[in-house]
Enzyme design. Structure first.
Site, PDB file in Angstrom:
ATOM      1  CG  HIS A   1      -6.809 -34.479  59.646  1.00  0.00           C
ATOM      2  ND1 HIS A   1      -7.768 -34.951  60.504  1.00  0.00           N
ATOM      3  CD2 HIS A   1      -7.254 -33.283  59.199  1.00  0.00           C
ATOM      4  CE1 HIS A   1      -8.749 -34.065  60.593  1.00  0.00           C
ATOM      5  NE2 HIS A   1      -8.466 -33.051  59.810  1.00  0.00           N
TER       6      HIS A   1
ATOM      7  CG  ASP B   1     -13.354 -34.165  56.167  1.00  0.00           C
ATOM      8  OD1 ASP B   1     -13.065 -32.957  56.284  1.00  0.00           O
ATOM      9  OD2 ASP B   1     -13.244 -34.971  57.110  1.00  0.00           O
TER      10      ASP B   1
END
Length: 362
Positions: free
Chosen positions: A183, A255
């Site tokens: 992230h 993702d």
């Protein structure tokens, strides 16, 4: 080419802000034939509201139904909180080693998702917990041994899908042995190919054997497989390894392309085109800005028009998506529940009993 312009939105699953479908997202769906939406905690106020939104999403369909997707893994990654059943982490299920318990968990999970109209759950995590310093996987993993993760992951996949929920094995080709969070930055995995084959790929091979609807890519760099591009953008890893060598015929989904591991180096539009070119069939655009999502979809159209992205690759992605949608979203689909029928089902006693049994292994 006209069809590509009309249906390019099928390649995207979009995030948004708030508890209802915003006007900009409705416009995007109408203009580009959007693939689906993804729900986060920011979109969940109450069960009835989620059901209402799922009903609303049905009205956005132009040709194919839209996915209503989310990450409902259990543990710390769960977008649906109480009065939905609050599930312990998957590590607790892994410690039990109990395939019957995994089946009961997945059946209960599917019932609650189905009740509010969610059709695609980005679970199970098939990463193996081989690095105790891993900040992003940890107790989301089913275990520390490849065979255990493969066995329990396959039970979850088969059960969810038998109950009408599309499952998603993630994060290919294995995010278990990383020490940074994708992230925030790009993790590097330094294993040689034979180790990846022997360990990381084992649960994914089992998932393919279980006919998993979708596999999600990892935003990780594996120099021994591709020293230039992260897995999500690597044709060698996605098209070469996952599709051609492992023979996966389902849906490959990225993702979230807004994660810093990708967005710090590649813009969302550039990453979208690169991911589709590498063999991904759907991109997750989880941000709240519909303008960014439109730009990403238009970048794919322009890349096809200027022949930097082969039309055949986009047609293949659209065909794969259609096949999986026909498998899980074909009519007649029951409407999401509301009112007392919904309240009775969520967090019901038998579901709580499964959660309690799992928690014993914490």
């Amino acid at each position: 080419m006209k069809d590509i312009r009309r249906h390019a939105g099928q390649l995207a699953i979009a995030g948004f802000a708030g508890y209802s479908i915003p006007p900009d997202l409705r416009l995007l769906a109408r203009e580009f034939d959007l693939g689906g939406i993804v729900l986060f905690a920011r979109n969940v106020e109450a069960p009835d509201q989620v059901s209402e939104m799922s009903r609303d999403v049905r009205e956005l369909a132009t040709e194919l139904p839209l996915w209503v997707s989310t990450d409902q893994e259990g543990g710390r990654v769960a977008r649906l909180k109480s009065p939905f059943t609050v599930w312990p982490s998957m590590m607790t299920l892994g410690r039990s080693g109990d395939g019957g318990l995994a089946e009961r968990f997945a059946r209960a999970l599917a019932a609650e998702l189905r009740a509010v109209g969610i059709s695609w759950d980005f679970t199970p995590v098939l990463d193996i917990h081989t690095n105790s310093a891993n900040p992003v996987i940890g107790d989301r993993a089913l275990g520390e041994r490849a065979d255990d993760v493969a066995r329990l992951g396959s039970v979850i996949i088969r059960t969810l899908q038998a109950e009408g929920i599309a499952a998603c094995g993630k994060h290919f080709p294995g995010h278990g042995d990383t020490s940074v969070d994708s992230h925030h930055e790009l993790p590097v995995v330094d294993h040689p190919p034979d180790r990846i084959e022997r360990v990381e790929l084992v649960p994914f091979k089992a998932a393919i054997e279980a006919n998993v609807a979708s596999i999600m890519t990892a935003h990780i760099l594996i120099p021994s497989l591709d020293d230039q591009r992260p897995a999500t953008l690597s044709a060698h890893i996605i098209d070469g390894m996952l599709k051609r060598r492992l023979g996966y015929e389902g849906l490959v989904v990225t993702d979230d392309l807004n994660m810093k591991a990708i967005s710090a180096k590649y813009g969302t539009a550039e990453a979208t085109v690169a991911a589709i070119a590498a063999g991904c069939d759907v991109v997750l655009l989880c941000g709240q800005d519909q303008g960014t999502q439109v730009a990403a979809i238009e970048a794919v159209i322009h890349a096809v028009e200027d022949k930097t992205l082969p039309l055949k690759r986009v047609e293949d992605a659209l065909a794969r998506h259609r096949r999986v949608k026909e498998r899980f979203l074909a009519p007649p689909r029951p409407l999401p529940l509301t009112g007392s029928a919904l309240r009775i089902l969520l967090g019901r006693e038998e579901h709580q009993a499964v959660a309690t049994e799992m928690a014993r292994f914490a």
